[in-house]
Write an enzyme that holds these catalytic residues in place. Sequence first.
Site, PDB file in Angstrom:
ATOM      1  N   VAL A 224       0.555  -1.188   0.073  1.00  7.85           N
ATOM      2  CA  VAL A 224      -0.239   0.100  -0.045  1.00  7.85           C
ATOM      3  C   VAL A 224       0.974   1.369   0.174  1.00  7.85           C
ATOM      4  O   VAL A 224       0.580   2.001  -0.454  1.00  7.85           O
ATOM      5  CB  VAL A 224      -0.581   0.147   1.042  1.00  7.85           C
ATOM      6  CG1 VAL A 224      -2.012   1.553   1.130  1.00  7.85           C
ATOM      7  CG2 VAL A 224      -1.771  -0.876   1.100  1.00  7.85           C
TER       8      VAL A 224
ATOM      9  N   GLY B  41     -15.759 -15.980  -4.445  1.00  3.90           N
ATOM     10  CA  GLY B  41     -15.203 -16.186  -3.524  1.00  3.90           C
ATOM     11  C   GLY B  41     -13.390 -15.758  -4.016  1.00  3.90           C
ATOM     12  O   GLY B  41     -13.364 -14.118  -4.584  1.00  3.90           O
TER      13      GLY B  41
ATOM     14  N   LYS C 154     -25.590 -13.379  -7.945  1.00  2.00           N
ATOM     15  CA  LYS C 154     -23.983 -13.386  -8.524  1.00  2.00           C
ATOM     16  C   LYS C 154     -24.109 -13.207  -9.748  1.00  2.00           C
ATOM     17  O   LYS C 154     -23.904 -12.402 -10.169  1.00  2.00           O
ATOM     18  CB  LYS C 154     -23.826 -14.856  -8.110  1.00  2.00           C
ATOM     19  CG  LYS C 154     -22.795 -14.713  -6.404  1.00  2.00           C
ATOM     20  CD  LYS C 154     -22.615 -16.305  -6.659  1.00  2.00           C
ATOM     21  CE  LYS C 154     -21.784 -16.026  -4.580  1.00  2.00           C
ATOM     22  NZ  LYS C 154     -21.947 -17.502  -4.580  1.00  2.00           N
TER      23      LYS C 154
END
Length: 433
Positions: free
Chosen positions: A33, A133, A204
Amino acid sequence: MKPLRVALLGCGVVGTEVVRLLNEQAADLAARVGTPLELVGIAVRRPDRVREGVDRALLTTDAEALVTRDDVDIVIEVIGGIEPARSLILAAMKTGKSVITANKALLAEDGATLFAAAREYSVDLYYEASVAGAIPLLRPLRESLVGDHVHRVLGIVNGTTNYILDQMDTQGAGFNEALEEAQALGYAEADPTADVEGFDAAAKAAILAQLAFHTPVTAADVHREGITEVTSADVAGAKEMDSVVKLLAICERVPEENCRNGRGVSVRVYPAMIPRSHPLASVREAYNAVFVEAESAGSLMFYGAGAGGAPTASAVLGDLVAVARNVAAGTTGPVEVTYAELPVLPMGETTTRYYIQLDVADQPGVLAGVAEEFARHGVSIKAVRQEGMGEDAQLVVVTHRAPDAALSATVEGLRAFPMVRQVASVMRVEGDE
């Protein structure tokens, strides 16, 4: 550098894994990051519950106070459901927090409200973990393929139903037996309704269609059929055709003269036969796989673990790194734009193919009468097989593509046909175009 401070909503299976990864990979995440990530609070309903590896000092039951704290930069939501998740996400955005969520039900029901809030308050909303997932699927649709023209998304997006159907195919198990085994292994919930009735896959599919076609689609727009009616006879019939039964989520652009701009979209979930030669047929046990067909990119396949604490947490952490980089740079990522406004076609107008198995009287004229019933509804027959069994016979018919309404009407006509003893099996056929 000053750390970015993260609040977590929910600490069940997925939330606990998120905490573990944040702790174990703290140094690597900070390097990726460019600044440390600090978990400053976890909202839970039962703070007295034992959660291995979770600092109890971080727990709170006041979720709203947590997401609106001045010192929180990013909120991760993994509590699921519609409320209070929606209100908490909107409260976080209103106070300038970017949000990461795994909440497929909320995105499928009211994603438009969340996207609008992200635009209004200039924050990020990332949700890779909401579908399939750990499989990186939404970001390619959202970013990598945004310059392309996606024609179709076809896939297996529910691991529970895939496990059940795989056991029925490979082990000869009945539906109830396979379901009990899935529950014993932790693939299916004690109440498996959301999975076996297709609600999970439909949510989904709505998210995938909205991203692929830049058009508003909700779970209510998705034609949904589950697998509870799939029988051993259906599975055996598929084997005779060198096929396998899978619960498929299908999202596709459909040329249609009556649709606005000459196009529409079809979004549907149902069990269907696919040839064993198709790559989706080899997807075993609780795995997921999705095909994306685009104009320039061609056919792409995404495969992997579609559920579970660790895989889902992996997707959450991937989103967290992306969002944290944006926050550190003072920018935001892409926000969904549903500019296309394509109509979602009803199932009756969608073209598909049927496999139909009939128990009939073994006498002259039966095949001609059955063929006449298909012709009466404008349905063309691709293949037919008849086997005599004394006074009875079994007739198997596979159709060419036709509107689903015409195919359904043909089946109802056959049920009333005097020489048809029973319509033993009806299954859609996909994947062999």
